[in-house]
Scaffold this motif. Structure first.
Motif, PDB file in Angstrom:
ATOM      1  N   ILE A 128       9.439 -22.827  52.698  1.00 53.17           N
ATOM      2  CA  ILE A 128       9.784 -21.682  52.656  1.00 53.17           C
ATOM      3  C   ILE A 128       9.782 -22.051  53.901  1.00 53.17           C
ATOM      4  O   ILE A 128      10.071 -21.467  55.877  1.00 53.17           O
ATOM      5  CB  ILE A 128      10.279 -20.607  52.669  1.00 53.17           C
ATOM      6  CG1 ILE A 128      11.299 -19.964  52.831  1.00 53.17           C
ATOM      7  CG2 ILE A 128       9.032 -19.260  52.384  1.00 53.17           C
ATOM      8  CD1 ILE A 128      11.585 -18.548  52.105  1.00 53.17           C
ATOM      9  N   ALA A 129       8.238 -22.342  54.525  1.00 51.93           N
ATOM     10  CA  ALA A 129       7.672 -22.221  55.684  1.00 51.93           C
ATOM     11  C   ALA A 129       8.666 -23.671  56.350  1.00 51.93           C
ATOM     12  O   ALA A 129       8.502 -23.349  57.641  1.00 51.93           O
ATOM     13  CB  ALA A 129       6.160 -23.032  55.468  1.00 51.93           C
ATOM     14  N   ILE A 132      11.615 -22.729  58.047  1.00 53.61           N
ATOM     15  CA  ILE A 132      12.090 -21.688  58.914  1.00 53.61           C
ATOM     16  C   ILE A 132      10.940 -22.536  60.599  1.00 53.61           C
ATOM     17  O   ILE A 132      11.956 -21.914  61.019  1.00 53.61           O
ATOM     18  CB  ILE A 132      10.159 -20.852  58.784  1.00 53.61           C
ATOM     19  CG1 ILE A 132      10.585 -20.128  57.691  1.00 53.61           C
ATOM     20  CG2 ILE A 132      10.276 -20.149  60.184  1.00 53.61           C
ATOM     21  CD1 ILE A 132       9.811 -19.124  57.962  1.00 53.61           C
ATOM     22  N   LYS A 133      10.521 -23.619  60.051  1.00 56.55           N
ATOM     23  CA  LYS A 133      10.335 -24.880  61.786  1.00 56.55           C
ATOM     24  C   LYS A 133      11.177 -24.944  61.861  1.00 56.55           C
ATOM     25  O   LYS A 133      11.705 -25.077  63.484  1.00 56.55           O
ATOM     26  CB  LYS A 133       9.171 -25.706  60.892  1.00 56.55           C
ATOM     27  CG  LYS A 133       8.182 -24.786  60.887  1.00 56.55           C
ATOM     28  CD  LYS A 133       7.908 -27.457  60.122  1.00 56.55           C
ATOM     29  CE  LYS A 133       6.675 -26.412  59.761  1.00 56.55           C
ATOM     30  NZ  LYS A 133       5.622 -28.353  59.438  1.00 56.55           N
ATOM     31  N   LYS A 135      14.398 -23.327  62.292  1.00 58.95           N
ATOM     32  CA  LYS A 135      15.193 -22.312  62.091  1.00 58.95           C
ATOM     33  C   LYS A 135      15.303 -21.579  63.551  1.00 58.95           C
ATOM     34  O   LYS A 135      14.080 -21.409  63.937  1.00 58.95           O
ATOM     35  CB  LYS A 135      15.272 -20.905  61.425  1.00 58.95           C
ATOM     36  CG  LYS A 135      16.064 -21.278  59.822  1.00 58.95           C
ATOM     37  CD  LYS A 135      15.925 -20.657  58.988  1.00 58.95           C
ATOM     38  CE  LYS A 135      15.956 -20.218  57.775  1.00 58.95           C
ATOM     39  NZ  LYS A 135      16.300 -21.467  57.070  1.00 58.95           N
TER      40      LYS A 135
ATOM     41  N   LEU B  64       2.320 -22.349  59.074  1.00 57.82           N
ATOM     42  CA  LEU B  64       3.663 -23.106  60.136  1.00 57.82           C
ATOM     43  C   LEU B  64       2.500 -22.967  61.898  1.00 57.82           C
ATOM     44  O   LEU B  64       1.663 -22.776  61.840  1.00 57.82           O
ATOM     45  CB  LEU B  64       4.159 -21.747  60.765  1.00 57.82           C
ATOM     46  CG  LEU B  64       4.753 -21.318  59.845  1.00 57.82           C
ATOM     47  CD1 LEU B  64       5.318 -19.479  59.578  1.00 57.82           C
ATOM     48  CD2 LEU B  64       6.247 -22.185  59.661  1.00 57.82           C
ATOM     49  N   THR B  68       5.850 -22.339  66.120  1.00 54.99           N
ATOM     50  CA  THR B  68       6.872 -21.909  65.301  1.00 54.99           C
ATOM     51  C   THR B  68       6.134 -20.283  65.343  1.00 54.99           C
ATOM     52  O   THR B  68       6.819 -18.929  65.766  1.00 54.99           O
ATOM     53  CB  THR B  68       6.748 -21.992  64.331  1.00 54.99           C
ATOM     54  OG1 THR B  68       7.295 -23.602  64.702  1.00 54.99           O
ATOM     55  CG2 THR B  68       7.955 -21.438  63.323  1.00 54.99           C
TER      56      THR B  68
END
Lengths: 167, 432
Positions: A128-129, A132-133, A135, B64, B68
């Motif tokens: 999921i990380a 996300i990067k 998105k 992250l 980000t």
């Protein structure tokens, strides 16, 4: 629907019941992948009965069981050594396994957290990380079903603080 | 720059610009107590999402990269607070240290036209999509500072040849800290470029503190001082080097690796040519020096540049040889030597055969970073102003060059020595 795993040896079979009343019959050694369930089983409370999992729906539980089965098998192949998780076969399985839509992914993460299956939790969180990067901020809100509680001025102020990150 | 009351003890100074931003930030967000569960900003619908516990959010966030995370601050007020949470920042840093992210390089850049200085970050290196970004830092405008070190997302900037103040800053968060004045600045001797103070910046992982050390050559001996961030004054350091230290090498080259700071020191009486060097190592936790002595490879050409580098977590030395007297027009050949052995059995240098035969024209190299696939990254400085980066593929054994562009598609300005940089949110106020 019930799922009987693997061979006909005399290993113990346990039953897991999902929130939507699906029952899964699973080998004990696979169940023990979950630290939470291991605690329950070892306390001997559920050895004959169903283990209810009201937090996990059937669709997700089925995937989790599949993961645990695969990992148990892989570990057995290398005789339980730590190297199992690193084999190419398992890595390929993991990346295909976790390649699911966001809703399912979140479901897996929550279930892995509840059931305390560390490797699966890490796998899910990393996936999921990675998603996300890529998105945009708005897409992230949609994925997590988050309402934007900033006023336009507030949002602008945040963006301006570190403008270089938004390029 | 004015000192702010309340920060006086810590020597922390905020520039006007940062104070204004800080006030603006506090006005815009009210400082209500931080809410620990994710449910407050999540809309109805799927109850599962509303149960996204803090530790799961932190688990995801900690994977992250910094840019980000900065974008995600805009998602909602809760996420904005979580990303600034000191506990999270610590977790994020620990993961960065454990699993180093894609390499990022930081250097001091001087604009072509306006000569304005700023910090310059280059990322996207591993992906092959090199991007440069400029970060303005207020005090760079007034001071003749050089970038002398980087550790865990903090950078250390010091004046080149005197005892003026040293600054530590986090370019991502904009925080900066001026260190106290040196005790020993009085009656000081003027320095030439070969005897100017050397500065080392590193992290003591047992005390969880950042330290700066400064040493210089004075009348045949090395003298030094050390300060931990948060201390009010420097402490003297004894340096067990009885002969030598007169010339630290062609370029100030230091390396912080595994809790040790390393420098190349020359024994006395040796001028341009490489002769008797040794490595001075400083254990940052125990605050003790030791000397690494071993036979160096024979001098191949008259001109040489030495650099200490980190190859896969171990200590190595890169030696560049210039075939002709004019370094700008010759062929440069680089070799990498890894340090092997131990204190008891003795050390020696072993050549890295994978990085044999690195050669290039009309440039000299600097900054070696090993990428995940075994590619070696170098910064080449051509005569003139352009900086290009090059990567050396150990298998194919060829060098490819890339000019680095800024996000506005401008070519890279003049750059000082670059450092490997790990962008993080480490806050200077929590380093005490």
């Amino acid at each position: 629907m019930s799922m009987i795993s693997g061979d006909k040896s005399s290993t113990e079979i346990l039953s897991l019941k999902s929130s939507d009343n699906e029952i899964f019959e699973v080998k004990k050694e696979v169940v023990l992948e979950s630290i939470t369930l291991r605690g329950m089983v070892e306390e001997d409370e559920f050895s004959d009965t169903l283990i209810p999992l009201p937090n996990v729906e059937g669709k997700i539980l089925s995937k989790i069981i599949h993961y645990c089965q695969k990992h148990t098998e892989a570990r057995a192949k290398v005789n339980g050594s730590e190297g199992a998780a690193d084999s190419k076969e398992i890595k390929d399985f993991d990346s295909e396994f976790i390649n699911v839509d966001d809703k399912t992914l979140l479901g897996i993460i929550l279930a892995a957290n509840y059931l305390n299956i560390k490797d699966l939790l890490d796998l899910g969180c990393q996936k999921i990380a990675d998603n996300i990067k890529e998105k945009s901020v708005e897409d992230v809100r949609k994925t997590f079903n988050i309402k934007n509680d900033f006023t336009p001025e507030e949002e602008k102020a945040i963006r301006e603080e570190n403008l270089w990150a938004f390029d | 720059m004015k000192k702010i009351e309340g920060f006086k003890d810590l020597g922390l100074q905020l520039t006007d610009h940062m104070r204004m931003r800080k006030r603006k930030r506090e006005k815009v967000f009210n400082s209500s107590k931080q809410r620990r569960m994710g449910s407050d900003c999540i809309n109805g619908g799927n109850t599962k999402l509303a149960d996204l516990h803090l530790d799961i959010i932190f688990n995801i966030f900690s994977r992250l990269p910094v840019d980000t995370l900065i974008r995600l601050r805009s998602v909602c007020k809760l996420w904005n607070k979580l990303i600034r949470d000191p506990e999270f920042i610590e977790l994020h840093l620990r993961r960065l240290i454990h699993i180093p992210p894609s390499p990022v390089i930081i250097a001091l850049a001087t604009g072509f036209l306006d000569r304005r200085r700023s910090l310059f970050l280059v990322d996207g290196i591993e992906e092959g999509d090199w991007r440069g970004r400029e970060i303005q830092v207020e005090y760079l405008l007034d001071n003749r500072l050089d970038l002398v070190g980087s550790c865990n997302g903090l950078v250390c900037m010091a004046p080149e040849q005197n005892f003026d103040s040293i600054f530590i800053c986090n370019p991502i968060t904009g925080e900066s800290l001026r260190l106290p004045e040196s005790n020993l600045a009085d009656g000081f001797i003027s320095f030439g470029p070969r005897t100017a103070p050397r500065i080392g910046f590193g992290y003591d992982h047992s005390a969880k503190k950042y330290k700066v050390i400064r040493f210089w050559y004075n009348e045949g001996k090395l003298a030094g001082e050390i300060i931990t961030l948060g201390e009010r004054s420097w402490r003297n350091l004894d340096i067990p080097v009885t002969n030598g230290g007169g010339w630290f090498g062609n370029y100030p080259t230091e390396l912080f690796l595994n809790g040790f700071l390393y420098w190349i020191i020359k024994r006395e009486g040796v001028e341009f040519r490489r002769g008797d060097e040794f490595i001075l190592a400083f254990d940052i936790c125990r605050e003790k020096f030791c000397i690494l002595d071993f036979p160096w490879p024979p001098l191949e050409t008259r001109y040489e540049l030495l650099q200490l580098i980190n190859i896969n977590g171990s200590f190595a030395i890169a030696i560049e040889n210039y075939g002709q007297s004019q370094m700008y027009f010759g062929v440069v050949i680089s070799k990498i030597w890894r340090l092997v052995g131990s204190k008891d059995m003795g050390f020696s240098l072993e050549q890295c055969s994978s990085y044999d035969d690195i050669s290039y024209h009309q440039a000299y190299g600097r900054l070696y970073v090993l990428l995940g696939d075994g590619t070696l990254l170098l910064k080449l400085r051509r005569w003139g102003r352009y900086v290009s980066f090059a990567s050396f593929h150990s298998k194919q054994k060829y060098l490819t060059r890339k000019i680095c562009f800024t996000h506005k598609n401008l070519s890279v300005p003049l750059m000082s020595e670059p450092f490997l940089f790990t962008p993080s949110f480490v806050s200077l106020s929590t380093t005490y």
